[in-house]
Design a protein around this motif. Structure first.
Motif, PDB file in Angstrom:
ATOM      1  N   GLY A 738     -46.345  69.001  79.282  1.00 42.38           N
ATOM      2  CA  GLY A 738     -45.222  68.191  79.740  1.00 42.38           C
ATOM      3  C   GLY A 738     -44.678  67.261  78.685  1.00 42.38           C
ATOM      4  N   GLY A 739     -44.869  67.553  77.409  1.00 43.32           N
ATOM      5  CA  GLY A 739     -44.312  66.713  76.358  1.00 43.32           C
ATOM      6  C   GLY A 739     -44.009  67.536  75.137  1.00 43.32           C
ATOM      7  N   ALA A 740     -43.046  67.070  74.346  1.00 47.17           N
ATOM      8  CA  ALA A 740     -42.663  67.827  73.161  1.00 47.17           C
ATOM      9  C   ALA A 740     -43.503  67.422  71.955  1.00 47.17           C
ATOM     10  N   ASN A 741     -44.028  66.210  71.957  1.00 47.51           N
ATOM     11  CA  ASN A 741     -44.791  65.726  70.811  1.00 47.51           C
ATOM     12  C   ASN A 741     -46.219  66.251  70.900  1.00 47.51           C
ATOM     13  N   ALA A 742     -46.463  67.329  70.163  1.00 49.05           N
ATOM     14  CA  ALA A 742     -47.760  68.009  70.287  1.00 49.05           C
ATOM     15  C   ALA A 742     -48.895  67.033  70.039  1.00 49.05           C
ATOM     16  N   VAL A 743     -48.746  66.178  69.004  1.00 49.20           N
ATOM     17  CA  VAL A 743     -49.836  65.261  68.662  1.00 49.20           C
ATOM     18  C   VAL A 743     -50.140  64.352  69.846  1.00 49.20           C
ATOM     19  N   ASN A 744     -49.076  63.769  70.418  1.00 47.07           N
ATOM     20  CA  ASN A 744     -49.303  62.840  71.518  1.00 47.07           C
ATOM     21  C   ASN A 744     -49.903  63.548  72.719  1.00 47.07           C
ATOM     22  N   VAL A 745     -49.443  64.766  72.974  1.00 46.13           N
ATOM     23  CA  VAL A 745     -49.983  65.490  74.129  1.00 46.13           C
ATOM     24  C   VAL A 745     -51.461  65.807  73.896  1.00 46.13           C
ATOM     25  N   ILE A 746     -51.790  66.140  72.655  1.00 51.38           N
ATOM     26  CA  ILE A 746     -53.211  66.368  72.376  1.00 51.38           C
ATOM     27  C   ILE A 746     -53.993  65.099  72.680  1.00 51.38           C
ATOM     28  N   LEU A 747     -53.411  63.961  72.250  1.00 55.72           N
ATOM     29  CA  LEU A 747     -54.140  62.694  72.392  1.00 55.72           C
ATOM     30  C   LEU A 747     -54.355  62.322  73.852  1.00 55.72           C
ATOM     31  N   VAL A 748     -53.301  62.486  74.672  1.00 56.78           N
ATOM     32  CA  VAL A 748     -53.430  61.997  76.039  1.00 56.78           C
ATOM     33  C   VAL A 748     -53.837  63.109  77.002  1.00 56.78           C
ATOM     34  N   ASP A 749     -53.841  64.353  76.540  1.00 58.33           N
ATOM     35  CA  ASP A 749     -54.119  65.420  77.492  1.00 58.33           C
ATOM     36  C   ASP A 749     -55.147  66.410  76.974  1.00 58.33           C
ATOM     37  N   PHE A 750     -54.771  67.218  75.990  1.00 60.81           N
ATOM     38  CA  PHE A 750     -55.720  68.246  75.529  1.00 60.81           C
ATOM     39  C   PHE A 750     -57.035  67.615  75.098  1.00 60.81           C
ATOM     40  N   ARG A 751     -56.948  66.563  74.326  1.00 61.96           N
ATOM     41  CA  ARG A 751     -58.173  65.866  73.883  1.00 61.96           C
ATOM     42  C   ARG A 751     -58.150  64.411  74.338  1.00 61.96           C
ATOM     43  N   GLY A 752     -57.647  64.201  75.569  1.00 61.17           N
ATOM     44  CA  GLY A 752     -57.578  62.835  76.069  1.00 61.17           C
ATOM     45  C   GLY A 752     -58.954  62.174  76.110  1.00 61.17           C
ATOM     46  N   TYR A 753     -59.976  62.989  76.251  1.00 62.09           N
ATOM     47  CA  TYR A 753     -61.340  62.462  76.333  1.00 62.09           C
ATOM     48  C   TYR A 753     -61.713  61.740  75.029  1.00 62.09           C
ATOM     49  N   ASP A 754     -61.254  62.296  73.902  1.00 60.31           N
ATOM     50  CA  ASP A 754     -61.472  61.597  72.628  1.00 60.31           C
ATOM     51  C   ASP A 754     -60.820  60.221  72.674  1.00 60.31           C
TER      52      ASP A 754
END
Lengths: 940, 118, 531
Positions: A738-754
């Motif tokens: 749900g976001g275009a900024n891959a880095v931010n999506v990784i941070l809050v979603d794909f690797r939000g646990y980090d």
């Protein structure tokens, strides 16, 4: 009734110890008696239990019993009762009973009785365990338990230095030997494929044929010889005489020192009978026998004399075991019993003498017969047995020993020496026995006694002695019907087959052994009086290197070495430790290079051409670094230079398509610089030059090696293309994230646990700062002792200027940054930092007083609450997914399936990011405000 | 000829790492803190570089142009934040210990002249 | 849909995290001794939470003992793209071990220490969060993150109570760990650069595919990680930092730290034992030639340190290092039976070490001026109790039967009997045990026998809760030898499970085809690249 077998050990081990400990907690005469009675009762019970099983054993049965423990490693609580075990079991519990009776009267009223009997029970249990174990590992367990309990018992009078030393030495030698033996037992178990004696005993042949047999044998022998005080490990036994006499009588004559011999006998079918076995065992035994007997003559302490005599008699038994003929095995068994009876009684008389006269020093004693007629008589009979005089049991086994020595001489190169040595040993033992009697009970009057009027001890103190002495005579006169059967079954169990025809009797007619006895007797008498008259025995002082000396020296040496060596490595210098860590990293890197793999070379990836700005930035970087290295002593300049490096870093990120990183780096840059400056305000402004030339070189090499290595690796990687899992993120960022900024999506979603962990770290750091500096105030002098200037005054000015402009802008900016984050560079973290900085500038600009107010709002509790709330929001957002049966941190957009919450997608991510934002603001504020509060001028 | 971007980055990382290590090996807390910060920069760029170098490829999907590997960038962000936290902590720790032991030597070796007290 | 039970694997992280957050929101007593109400409240919350944590951990261990790996996909993203938590027998065991240490230590700390500084309980919970997180994660970078969580918490806890010596050593501890973290990042980034993935299961599949020149760089990465983990585990020569640090820490913190060294060991296990194990192709068994000698050196150096110790805390700290040495010897044999021994020994040494750290403070408190120095002092108030507990703990750390220390070493001796280095291993294990015995016999006889009645002995006995907490840890270690058989079966299965990489891959990378997963693709930068 095999199932009762474990009880024999468990009774003293559990019931005995706990009862004695419980009863001994209060120290009153009544309780002291109670403790002794309890101990006696438990011991008696064990004794009776054994007797109740005796008939079966005499019928030639072997009782087995017990439970599994750790079958996977072959350690099981299996016990066995055959002739050998029964004999030792009865010996241990029987003598134990007498010892307890004796000790009840021996112990002084301020010796804690509970402690003594508890430890005695523990030892007895361990000893019974050794005797009754069917599982060899279990035997090791009890074996070491005897070492530990004897350590405690010898150290019973721990306030005395000799007791402590003796206890430690006994533990070191016997316990250490036990460790070696453990190795041997494990090997044996691996060879035999089992640790159960009942399965191992008839595999002797294949075991002796195994290649590892010699090693195994040697390791196990070390265990036996240490325990049974054989050369060269004998020295601990005399030292252990610091123990209370009942302990010496029990451990050091009747039982523990026989454990080694027991194991030799126990494993005889498995290990015995080979040339190696016979050579080693009989040689060690004979030399120990002679050595011990000779030294004993010259001891002045009664107990020490008895100790060396014990060493010698143990040697005698070991020698007999070492001989091939089954008859010598019979003799060995027989002498084990005989020695136990007369030596235990002698130790007890020694205790009585000590008890009544206050000394054990032969040189002070003498003529005691008038005072202690009964004791003297008992002692004389026992001593006669020790010397091997007819009518006493010692005589019989001594005869058999001589016979064995005669017969055994063909096993040796210098065979003739064997009977001669044996006879010499006999002479010495007569001599020291004679000395014990003559010097103590006759030979003039007592020479300076502590107690001028010694008198007979209470009857019950003599009773055990009397009983044993009677046994000596009884056995001596009619061996066949007293010890005979016991010896037979025990010998049978030891050899693994019934021994050939023999008969125990006083009279075997005129033969060589009798002659040797005669020689020994006459020679001994002559030897003693010669020594006494030619040169006064009392003036003799042993000198030169003894085993004890070697041992203590080497142990002390070990401690001393450790105390010198360890500080060489652990010198408490951070610089060294850091150097070691980085150094080992470099070395291991080089090591990898040398491991034969093809040396890496530059790859084929198409390179990016550098443009002029890049070159400029690069040059700037190199210069800043160089300036930092050379000029870091001016700390203010150093901070600025570090700022420059950080700036170039974020420019790099910007130029190389990482806008988020550039932004983050920049904002972090600002905050840490503020922190550094505030910190610097409280630190000396300059760093002294103090590193020596050598260290500078070491550091230079290390730095260049580290940096160079990193550069080389970077280059290698940058010139190669790479495979990655990142394709997944690119494909799913928009549709599922749900976001275009891959880095931010990784941070809050794909690797939000980090990220969840990362903000936790930030929060902890801030709280930690509070914990460190809370309530702490610095008084800043303008100069420190070295005349260096303290804080520079410029800082508040520029801050005040900045603050006015920055705050409003910053707040707007951070809101903006926060919201765009999901699709464009930005996000909660950067926004938080921006807000934080702005607030800090603001609050610094408003001066310390305001800062105080902020901080005194609960010792920073305000900000810890912010941090808590931030983390809490993130936590709740993550856990919210549970409601829809999703794992932690599942954002809704990832899963359009979620009913109603189609729009939730952005929301969850944004909510999580809000948590990040609040945590960052709180943490930043906390760090800065704590520092600000610390650095405020003291209120006058 | 013009050196490549890769060369500049690699050498830059190496040089800064070297400077950082050098500072970390000094005997006073302040340069050590600076050293840790500087080494941190080098390490962050290194992580970033492990996604290789891309120009004009911001990790924004849908822009049509190529996209730099976003994963290392995300890792770097985490690393930066953690680095920031630890730096902040270690600075104030240095302060506290400096006043506890009257010296800013890393081993708390007392200085020849007594420093100021708390 | 997942039931709450399916959420269990993440609970060991979320529970302490929540507890800590709540404690932060409650606030604390604010430095001074006033307002102790909040302190009491905090410690109650903290203890209850630790108790629940223990229950959860045990439940996980029970589930793990069936042999199926519990895989928890963060954000429901498939591995290896998202972060996964994996609970197998080993990690479940570590979780239980952590709780078993944490609970008594919390009880002990609540007896006084927790008031000597701010936010002790919150930080303690954060520490647990970090430890548990490190034990359950299946992602290498996430392991780094949780290392940082537990480290930053440990920095503060280590200096809890402040004081000159703590701060001096604290600076060392922090700086060294920060350097290690830098190396950690470099290592992980390199692994990514060469394999393109961060997931441990995926790494175990990708590493063998890295061949030729690249393999060398890959090995450099692995060796950097060895430095990092070796430093945490106190592997010689990087072990010299530990004694001063642990000796300076307050007793409960030092006791908790008994588990910290094991985190390093655990990481070596996962990375160098499994990922770079014998299936790692060009990098197979990379650290085997290094680990065993270094481990032997570690225990030898450590036991020398124990002999040189002048104070009880240093003695116990060095013994902790010695036990790590033994543990790494077993790990360094790279065989399932030895690993099983290592796991058993790890559990024992952690519990015993923690117990010792608490015990020696109790003893020192009863020795008046002399305190923890190993010198003659006035007799302790409770000689029988203290003496027995010390004897128990000492005998176990020496490896005397029938205590778990003996059983563990026995398992190790048997497991190593077939190994090429058997002589070195046996000699090291037995000699170290012997030297330990010398050191402890001397210390013990000085403490309890060599008493000076000339000194005033106004000491009073330790309070019941403190004794109970200490006794609990020692009792646990005794229980370990009584229930050695089931524990041994468990560790045996755990070791086998570690080496069954295919099952691990199948469980973690299920959708990606398990052991045959093709998760990475050439990265070209244009979105939606297809293989």
């Amino acid at each position: 009734m095999p199932n009762l077998l474990p009880l024999v050990v468990l009774l003293p081990l559990i019931l005995g110890t706990s009862l004695c400990f419980w009863a001994g907690r209060v120290d009153s005469p009544a309780r002291r008696r109670l403790v002794a009675w309890l101990a006696a009762a438990v011991t008696g019970a064990a004794f009776v239990l054994l007797l109740s099983m005796a008939p079966a054993v005499f019928d030639g049965k072997t009782l087995l019993g017990g439970v599994q423990w750790v079958p996977a490693i072959g350690l099981n609580a299996y016990f066995r009762l055959d002739g050998l075990a029964l004999m030792f079991g009865l010996l241990i519990s029987g003598v134990g009973l007498l010892i307890i009776l004796y000790a009840a009267y021996y112990l002084h009223h301020d010796d804690p009785a509970g402690k003594f009997f508890t430890q005695l029970m523990l030892f007895m249990a361990a000893m019974l365990g050794v005797a009754l174990s069917d599982n060899l590992l279990l035997l090791v367990v009890f074996w070491e338990l005897t070492s530990v309990s004897s350590f405690l018992l010898v150290g019973y009078w721990g306030h005395r230095a000799d007791a402590r030393a003796g206890a430690r030495m006994a533990l070191a030698v016997t316990g250490g030997g036990g460790l070696v033996m453990l190795a041997g037992i494990v090997l044996l178990g691996q060879i035999a494929g089992t640790y159960e004696l009942s399965q191992m005993l008839h595999r002797g042949a294949e075991i002796k044929a195994h290649a590892l047999y010699p090693l195994t044998l040697m390791l196990i022998l070390v265990g036996c010889f240490t325990k049974s005080a054989q050369l060269p490990f004998h020295f601990w036994l005399p030292e252990a005489m610091a123990a209370p006499t009942p302990v010496s009588a029990y451990l050091h004559s009747a039982t523990m020192v026989k454990a080694g011999i027991f194991l030799l006998a126990r494993l005889y079918p498995v290990l015995g009978g080979t040339d190696l076995f016979e050579a080693v065992v009989s040689t060690v035994g004979l030399s120990t026998m002679v050595f011990g007997a000779y030294v004993a003559v010259f001891r002045h302490d009664i107990k020490s004399l008895l100790a060396y005599s014990t060493i010698s008699h143990l040697g005698l038994i070991v020698f007999l075991i070492g001989l091939p003929s089954p008859l010598s095995a019979v003799a060995a068994i027989f002498h084990i019993l005989n020695h136990a009876t007369f030596k235990a009684s002698l130790f007890m008389t020694a205790g009585i003498i000590d008890h009544e006269t206050g000394t054990r020093d032969i040189r002070k004693l003498g003529g005691l017969f008038r005072y202690l007629p009964w004791t003297a008589t008992l002692a004389m009979i026992a001593a006669a047995s020790m010397a091997g005089l007819p009518l006493a049991n010692g005589f019989l086994s001594k005869e058999m020993f001589f016979a064995a020595a005669l017969e055994g001489q063909q096993n040796f190169a210098f065979g003739v020496l064997v009977p001669m040595a044996a006879t010499f040993g006999g002479i010495c033992s007569v001599a020291y026995s004679l000395r014990f009697i003559h010097d103590v009970f006759f030979n003039g009057e007592p020479r300076n006694l502590a107690n001028k009027h010694p008198h007979e001890p209470p009857m019950f103190m003599k009773a055990p002695v009397a009983l044993l002495v009677v046994t000596c005579i009884a056995v001596g006169v009619m061996p066949a019907i007293t010890f005979g059967p016991m010896v037979y079954v025990a010998a049978t169990a030891m050899i693994g087959a019934p021994p050939p025809e023999y008969h125990l009797a006083i009279w075997h007619g005129f033969n060589l052994p009798l002659l040797m006895s005669a020689i020994a007797l006459l020679g001994g008498v002559f030897f003693y009086f010669a020594l006494q008259n030619k040169f006064n025995l009392h003036l003799h002082h042993p000198r030169g290197w003894t085993g004890r000396l070697v041992f203590t020296r080497s142990v002390d040496g070990l401690f001393a070495f450790a105390s010198r060596f360890v500080p060489l490595l652990e010198n408490g210098s951070l610089q060294r430790y850091v150097a070691w860590m980085l150094g080992s990293a470099v070395l291991l890197g080089l090591w990898a290079w040398t491991q034969g793999g093809a040396p890496p070379v530059s790859g084929k990836r198409a390179l990016l051409a550098a443009d002029v700005p890049a070159l400029v930035a690069w040059a700037l970087l190199l210069l800043a670094g160089a300036a930092l290295v050379l000029g870091h002593h001016d700390r203010f300049r150093a901070v600025i230079l570090v700022g420059v490096v950080g700036l170039v870093t974020s420019l790099t990120f910007l130029a190389l398509s990482a806008p988020d990183l550039a932004l983050t780096q920049l904002s972090v840059e600002v905050v840490s610089t503020v922190l550094l400056l505030m910190g610097l305000a409280l630190l000396p402004r300059t760093t002294p030059r103090e590193s020596s030339g050598g260290r500078l070189w070491r550091d230079a090499v290390l730095s260049l090696a580290g940096g160079g290595g990193l550069a080389w690796i970077t280059w290698l990687m940058l010139t190669r293309d790479h495979d990655s899992i990142s394709w997944f993120f690119l494909e799913n960022t928009l549709p599922k994230g749900g976001g275009a900024n891959a880095v931010n999506v990784i941070l809050v979603d794909f690797r939000g646990y980090d990220t969840f962990g990362e903000i936790t770290v930030l929060g902890i750091a801030a709280v930690g700062v509070l914990a460190l500096l809370s309530g702490w105030r610095v008084r800043k002098p303008t100069q420190d002792g070295a005349g260096r200037d303290w804080s520079f005054k410029t800082q508040p000015l520029m801050l005040r200027m900045a603050a006015r402009l920055v705050l409003p802008l910053a707040l707007v900016a951070s809101v903006y940054i926060y919201w765009r984050g999901h699709n464009l560079p930005g996000g909660g973290f950067i926004a938080g930092l921006v807000t934080g900085v702005a607030l800090v500038l603001q609050y610094m600009a408003q001066g310390q007083s305001r800062a105080d107010n902020i901080l005194h709002a609960g010792d920073g509790r305000r900000y810890t609450r912010w941090i808590g709330s931030g983390l809490g929001i993130a936590w709740l957002t993550g856990v919210g997914a549970f409601l829809w049966g999703r794992p932690f941190l599942t954002s809704a957009t990832g899963h359009p399936s979620v009913p109603v919450f189609g729009e939730l997608g952005l929301a969850t991510a944004a909510l999580f990011d809000l948590g990040v934002y609040i945590t960052v603001v709180g943490a930043t504020m906390l760090m800065l405000s704590v520092l600000g509060a610390a650095s405020k001028e003291p209120s006058r | 000829m013009m050196p490549s971007m890769e060369f500049l980055v690699a050498t830059g990382i190496g040089w800064i790492a070297a400077c950082g290590i050098w500072l970390m090996l000094r005997g006073r807390t302040f340069p050590v803190v600076l050293g840790l910060t500087v080494l941190g920069y080098a390490v962050n760029v290194f992580i970033f570089a492990m996604g290789r170098l891309w120009s004009n490829a911001p990790p924004i999907v849908g822009s049509g142009q190529p996209i730099a590997d976003p994963l290392p960038q995300a890792l770097v962000l985490t690393a930066i934040v953690i680095g920031f936290a630890t730096t902040g902590f270690v600075i104030e720790l240095a302060l506290r210990s400096r006043y506890e032991s009257d010296t800013d030597h890393v081993d708390g070796e007392p200085e020849d002249q007594p420093g100021p007290t708390t | 849909m997942m039931g709450l039970l399916d959420q269990l694997p993440v609970m060991p992280v979320l529970l302490p995290s929540l507890t800590a957050i709540v404690l932060l929101l409650i606030g604390d007593h604010g430095g001074g001794e006033h307002n102790l109400r909040k302190l009491v409240l905090s410690s109650h919350i903290s203890i209850v939470s630790a108790l629940i944590g223990l229950v959860i951990a045990i439940q996980l261990m029970v589930q793990a003992s069936d042999g199926d790996l519990m895989v928890y996909r963060m954000g429901e993203w498939p591995a290896p793209f998202g972060i996964v938590l994996v609970v197998d027998r080993l990690s479940a065991m570590m979780l239980v071990l952590t709780s078993l240490v944490a609970l008594p230590v919390l009880l002990y700390a609540s007896g006084g220490w927790s008031g000597h500084g701010r936010y002790f309980h919150a930080l303690f919970q954060f520490q647990l969060m970090g430890l548990n997180g490190a034990f359950v994660t299946g992602d290498l970078f996430n392991l780094f993150v949780f290392f940082e969580v537990l480290l930053i918490a440990s920095y503060v806890l280590m200096m809890h109570g402040l004081g000159r010596e703590r701060l001096r050593v604290g600076v060392h501890y922090v700086v060294l760990n920060l350097s290690a973290s830098a190396l950690f990042l470099i290592g992980v980034a390199l692994l990514y650069a060469l394999t393109g993935t961060l997931n441990m299961a995926d790494l175990a599949l990708r590493v063998p595919l890295v061949t030729g020149p690249d393999a060398v760089v890959l090995q450099v990465a692995a060796l950097l990680l060895l430095v990092v983990f070796g430093f945490k585990a106190a592997l010689a020569p990087l072990s010299v930092w530990l004694p001063a640090t642990y000796a300076a820490s307050s007793a409960p913190v030092a006791a908790l730290f008994a588990i910290m060294t094991k985190v390093g060991v655990y990481a070596i296990w996962r990375v160098h034992g499994v990922i770079f194990g014998d299936t790692a192709g060009a990098s197979a068994n990379l650290v085997e030639p290094l680990l065993l000698p270094l481990a032997v050196a570690t225990s030898v150096l450590a036991v020398l340190g124990a002999l040189s110790a002048q104070t009880l805390p240093r003695l116990v700290a060095w013994l902790t290092v010695a036990s790590v040495g033994t543990l790494l010897i077993a790990l360094g044999l790279f065989e399932a039976p030895a690993w099983s021994a290592a796991m058993y020994y790890m559990a024992h040494s952690t519990l015993t070490g923690a117990g010792l750290f608490l015990l020696i403070e109790l003893v020192a408190a009863q020795r008046g001026e002399v305190g923890s120095r190993i010198e003659p002092a006035s007799p302790v108030a409770q000689p029988a109790l203290m003496g027995m507990m010390l004897l128990l703990a000492a005998a176990s750390s020496i490896g005397l039967p029938p205590l778990p220390g003996f059983i563990g070493k026995l398992m190790l001796l048997q497991a190593s009997s077939g190994h090429a280095q058997v002589v070195m291993v046996w000699a090291a294990v037995l000699l170290v045990g012997f030297a330990t015995m010398l050191g402890l016999a001397r210390a013990g006889s000085t403490l309890f026998w060599h008493v000076r009645s000339d000194l005033p002995s106004g000491a009073s006995g330790a309070s019941a809760p403190l004794v109970a907490a200490t006794g609990a840890l020692l009792a646990l270690s005794v229980a370990m030898s009584i229930f050695a058989a089931p524990l041994q079966r468990y560790t045996q299965a755990a070791a086998a499970q570690l080496l069954d990489r295919d099952a691990y891959a199948a469980a973690v990378l299920g959708e990606q085809g398990g052991a045959a997963a093709r998760t990475t693709r050439p990265y070209t930068g244009d979105r939606g690249t297809k293989p």
